[in-house]
Scaffold this motif. Structure first.
Motif, PDB file in Angstrom:
ATOM      1  N   GLU A  58       0.850  -1.195   0.000  1.00 29.68           N
ATOM      2  CA  GLU A  58       0.000   0.000   0.000  1.00 29.68           C
ATOM      3  C   GLU A  58       0.894   1.257   0.000  1.00 29.68           C
ATOM      4  O   GLU A  58       1.912   1.267   0.692  1.00 29.68           O
ATOM      5  N   THR A  59       0.466   2.303  -0.722  1.00 31.18           N
ATOM      6  CA  THR A  59       1.262   3.534  -0.735  1.00 31.18           C
ATOM      7  C   THR A  59       0.476   4.680  -0.106  1.00 31.18           C
ATOM      8  O   THR A  59      -0.642   4.985  -0.534  1.00 31.18           O
ATOM      9  N   LEU A  60       1.089   5.306   0.900  1.00 35.52           N
ATOM     10  CA  LEU A  60       0.467   6.471   1.541  1.00 35.52           C
ATOM     11  C   LEU A  60       1.092   7.729   0.960  1.00 35.52           C
ATOM     12  O   LEU A  60       2.294   7.758   0.689  1.00 35.52           O
ATOM     13  N   VAL A  61       0.272   8.771   0.789  1.00 28.62           N
ATOM     14  CA  VAL A  61       0.802  10.046   0.296  1.00 28.62           C
ATOM     15  C   VAL A  61       0.393  11.173   1.234  1.00 28.62           C
ATOM     16  O   VAL A  61      -0.599  11.058   1.960  1.00 28.62           O
ATOM     17  N   ASP A  62       1.186  12.230   1.201  1.00 31.68           N
ATOM     18  CA  ASP A  62       1.026  13.436   2.011  1.00 31.68           C
ATOM     19  C   ASP A  62       1.601  13.199   3.423  1.00 31.68           C
ATOM     20  O   ASP A  62       1.218  12.246   4.109  1.00 31.68           O
ATOM     21  N   SER A  63       2.501  14.102   3.826  1.00 31.41           N
ATOM     22  CA  SER A  63       3.218  13.881   5.085  1.00 31.41           C
ATOM     23  C   SER A  63       2.273  13.722   6.283  1.00 31.41           C
ATOM     24  O   SER A  63       2.537  12.914   7.175  1.00 31.41           O
ATOM     25  N   ALA A  64       1.167  14.475   6.287  1.00 31.44           N
ATOM     26  CA  ALA A  64       0.271  14.387   7.441  1.00 31.44           C
ATOM     27  C   ALA A  64      -0.383  13.001   7.529  1.00 31.44           C
ATOM     28  O   ALA A  64      -0.468  12.408   8.610  1.00 31.44           O
ATOM     29  N   ALA A  65      -0.811  12.491   6.373  1.00 33.06           N
ATOM     30  CA  ALA A  65      -1.461  11.171   6.359  1.00 33.06           C
ATOM     31  C   ALA A  65      -0.442  10.070   6.686  1.00 33.06           C
ATOM     32  O   ALA A  65      -0.767   9.084   7.363  1.00 33.06           O
ATOM     33  N   ILE A  66       0.787  10.251   6.217  1.00 29.15           N
ATOM     34  CA  ILE A  66       1.833   9.259   6.501  1.00 29.15           C
ATOM     35  C   ILE A  66       2.124   9.234   8.006  1.00 29.15           C
ATOM     36  O   ILE A  66       2.183   8.172   8.640  1.00 29.15           O
ATOM     37  N   ILE A  67       2.279  10.433   8.572  1.00 33.36           N
ATOM     38  CA  ILE A  67       2.614  10.513  10.003  1.00 33.36           C
ATOM     39  C   ILE A  67       1.448  10.012  10.862  1.00 33.36           C
ATOM     40  O   ILE A  67       1.658   9.385  11.903  1.00 33.36           O
ATOM     41  N   ASP A  68       0.245  10.240  10.407  1.00 35.40           N
ATOM     42  CA  ASP A  68      -0.924   9.719  11.118  1.00 35.40           C
ATOM     43  C   ASP A  68      -0.817   8.198  11.238  1.00 35.40           C
ATOM     44  O   ASP A  68      -1.090   7.608  12.296  1.00 35.40           O
ATOM     45  N   HIS A  69      -0.375   7.562  10.170  1.00 33.12           N
ATOM     46  CA  HIS A  69      -0.215   6.100  10.192  1.00 33.12           C
ATOM     47  C   HIS A  69       0.941   5.700  11.118  1.00 33.12           C
ATOM     48  O   HIS A  69       0.828   4.737  11.890  1.00 33.12           O
ATOM     49  N   LEU A  70       2.052   6.434  11.044  1.00 30.01           N
ATOM     50  CA  LEU A  70       3.204   6.095  11.903  1.00 30.01           C
ATOM     51  C   LEU A  70       2.812   6.251  13.377  1.00 30.01           C
ATOM     52  O   LEU A  70       3.220   5.445  14.228  1.00 30.01           O
ATOM     53  N   ASP A  71       2.018   7.267  13.680  1.00 28.00           N
ATOM     54  CA  ASP A  71       1.550   7.474  15.056  1.00 28.00           C
ATOM     55  C   ASP A  71       0.732   6.259  15.520  1.00 28.00           C
ATOM     56  O   ASP A  71       0.838   5.816  16.668  1.00 28.00           O
ATOM     57  N   GLU A  72      -0.077   5.760  14.601  1.00 26.90           N
ATOM     58  CA  GLU A  72      -0.910   4.598  14.942  1.00 26.90           C
ATOM     59  C   GLU A  72      -0.023   3.377  15.218  1.00 26.90           C
ATOM     60  O   GLU A  72      -0.297   2.605  16.144  1.00 26.90           O
ATOM     61  N   ILE A  73       1.047   3.226  14.430  1.00 26.87           N
ATOM     62  CA  ILE A  73       1.933   2.063  14.628  1.00 26.87           C
ATOM     63  C   ILE A  73       2.575   2.103  16.018  1.00 26.87           C
ATOM     64  O   ILE A  73       2.636   1.101  16.717  1.00 26.87           O
ATOM     65  N   VAL A  74       3.086   3.284  16.412  1.00 30.02           N
ATOM     66  CA  VAL A  74       3.812   3.328  17.697  1.00 30.02           C
ATOM     67  C   VAL A  74       2.882   3.440  18.901  1.00 30.02           C
ATOM     68  O   VAL A  74       3.303   3.163  20.020  1.00 30.02           O
ATOM     69  N   GLY A  75       1.648   3.879  18.636  1.00 27.64           N
ATOM     70  CA  GLY A  75       0.674   3.941  19.723  1.00 27.64           C
ATOM     71  C   GLY A  75       0.675   5.281  20.439  1.00 27.64           C
ATOM     72  O   GLY A  75       1.622   6.063  20.328  1.00 27.64           O
ATOM     73  N   PRO A  76      -0.396   5.542  21.188  1.00 27.23           N
ATOM     74  CA  PRO A  76      -0.620   6.877  21.759  1.00 27.23           C
ATOM     75  C   PRO A  76       0.460   7.335  22.741  1.00 27.23           C
ATOM     76  O   PRO A  76       0.715   8.527  22.848  1.00 27.23           O
ATOM     77  N   ASP A  77       1.116   6.418  23.435  1.00 26.57           N
ATOM     78  CA  ASP A  77       2.115   6.852  24.418  1.00 26.57           C
ATOM     79  C   ASP A  77       3.370   7.420  23.773  1.00 26.57           C
ATOM     80  O   ASP A  77       4.055   8.252  24.358  1.00 26.57           O
ATOM     81  N   ARG A  78       3.687   6.958  22.557  1.00 30.00           N
ATOM     82  CA  ARG A  78       4.918   7.423  21.900  1.00 30.00           C
ATOM     83  C   ARG A  78       4.653   8.406  20.763  1.00 30.00           C
ATOM     84  O   ARG A  78       5.598   9.017  20.249  1.00 30.00           O
ATOM     85  N   ALA A  79       3.396   8.543  20.382  1.00 31.61           N
ATOM     86  CA  ALA A  79       3.099   9.394  19.227  1.00 31.61           C
ATOM     87  C   ALA A  79       3.517  10.837  19.501  1.00 31.61           C
ATOM     88  O   ALA A  79       3.334  11.350  20.607  1.00 31.61           O
ATOM     89  N   LEU A  80       4.084  11.476  18.471  1.00 33.64           N
ATOM     90  CA  LEU A  80       4.549  12.866  18.621  1.00 33.64           C
ATOM     91  C   LEU A  80       3.392  13.867  18.588  1.00 33.64           C
ATOM     92  O   LEU A  80       3.603  15.051  18.831  1.00 33.64           O
ATOM     93  N   THR A  81       2.192  13.380  18.261  1.00 43.20           N
ATOM     94  CA  THR A  81       0.991  14.221  18.351  1.00 43.20           C
ATOM     95  C   THR A  81       0.038  13.566  19.345  1.00 43.20           C
ATOM     96  O   THR A  81      -0.344  12.396  19.165  1.00 43.20           O
ATOM     97  N   PRO A  82      -0.334  14.281  20.414  1.00 42.83           N
ATOM     98  CA  PRO A  82      -1.258  13.696  21.392  1.00 42.83           C
ATOM     99  C   PRO A  82      -2.578  13.323  20.723  1.00 42.83           C
ATOM    100  O   PRO A  82      -2.961  13.909  19.709  1.00 42.83           O
ATOM    101  N   THR A  83      -3.265  12.357  21.317  1.00 45.70           N
ATOM    102  CA  THR A  83      -4.451  11.817  20.635  1.00 45.70           C
ATOM    103  C   THR A  83      -5.712  12.648  20.837  1.00 45.70           C
ATOM    104  O   THR A  83      -6.658  12.511  20.068  1.00 45.70           O
ATOM    105  N   ALA A  84      -5.754  13.493  21.855  1.00 44.94           N
ATOM    106  CA  ALA A  84      -7.007  14.211  22.113  1.00 44.94           C
ATOM    107  C   ALA A  84      -6.774  15.467  22.946  1.00 44.94           C
ATOM    108  O   ALA A  84      -5.706  15.653  23.534  1.00 44.94           O
ATOM    109  N   GLY A  85      -7.804  16.299  22.961  1.00 47.14           N
ATOM    110  CA  GLY A  85      -7.849  17.405  23.909  1.00 47.14           C
ATOM    111  C   GLY A  85      -6.985  18.607  23.553  1.00 47.14           C
ATOM    112  O   GLY A  85      -6.522  18.771  22.423  1.00 47.14           O
ATOM    113  N   ALA A  86      -6.769  19.447  24.576  1.00 45.93           N
ATOM    114  CA  ALA A  86      -6.059  20.716  24.372  1.00 45.93           C
ATOM    115  C   ALA A  86      -4.627  20.481  23.899  1.00 45.93           C
ATOM    116  O   ALA A  86      -4.104  21.251  23.088  1.00 45.93           O
TER     117      ALA A  86
END
Ligand SMILES: N[C@@H](CCC(=O)N[C@@H](CS)C(=O)NCC(=O)O)C(=O)O
Length: 201
Positions: A58-86
């Protein structure tokens, strides 16, 4: 995974830094959107870098969509973007400012590099560069001297995107050392980290 794109591209470098921070194995194919048109278009119909080919093909395009997937792989504790809230809103806001700054800087560069000289419209370039400068100046006010990171006391996508935007700004002859000295110093400090240093083009 296969990352398609050159790290000269701020968007590609953002993905490369994120992959390094997460310690995810990947290979990279150094293709540029303009220099390797056919190969890039074969990977991404839009003809832009970065693209990320996953191990299942599968090929992902656009840095935001790619990083969204990488965040999902590493999980919420390690993701560089918090999953919710302020916290999430704060990181996304800063990242949007910095990605927009890159967009404006590149619009200015494209105007100069992809038009014959008599068709270059200088007021448009000036306006794009002013927008890029304003966004960087806004982030400059958010850099707390002595703090290692822009937000949340830890590395986030705010730092990664500020880093790549500051790098592009310097490439476009904005003197960040004098115009945004705190941001400039912050980015010099980030460059000491392996993920930032090892992705230097
Ligand atoms: N929003 C996209 C922007 C990607 C982008 O504009 N990449 C540039 C390289 S810096 C490119 O491939 N440009 C070639 C073109 O637009 O034809 C992202 O975040 O990935």
């Amino acid at each position: 995974m296969l990352l398609i794109g050159v790290n000269r591209s701020p968007y590609t470098r953002r993905v490369a830094i994120t992959l390094e921070v997460y310690g995810l194995p990947y290979e990279q194919r150094d293709l540029s959107g303009f220099g390797n048109r056919a190969d890039v278009r074969a990977a991404n119909p839009l003809g832009r870098i970065p693209a990320l080919v996953l191990d299942n093909g599968e090929t992902l395009v656009d840095s935001a969509a790619i990083i969204d997937h990488l965040d999902e792989i590493v999980g919420p504790d390690r993701a560089l973007t918090p999953t919710a809230g302020a916290d999430r809103r704060a990181v996304l806001r800063l990242a949007a400012l910095m990605m927009g700054a890159c967009d404006k800087g590149l619009h200015a560069a494209y105007e100069r590099n992809h038009h014959p000289p008599e068709k270059v419209h200088e007021p448009w370039i000036d306006d794009c560069m002013a927008q890029m400068r304003n966004a960087l100046a806004a982030v400059e006010t958010m850099v707390e001297p002595g703090q290692d990171y822009l937000l949340l006391g830890r590395l986030t996508q705010a730092d990664v995107t500020a880093f790549i935007a500051e790098r592009l700004a310097r490439g476009l002859m904005i003197n960040t050392a004098s115009e945004m000295p705190r941001l400039h110093a912050h980015c010099r400090k980030l460059l000491q980290q392996e993920a930032f240093r090892s992705t230097e083009p």
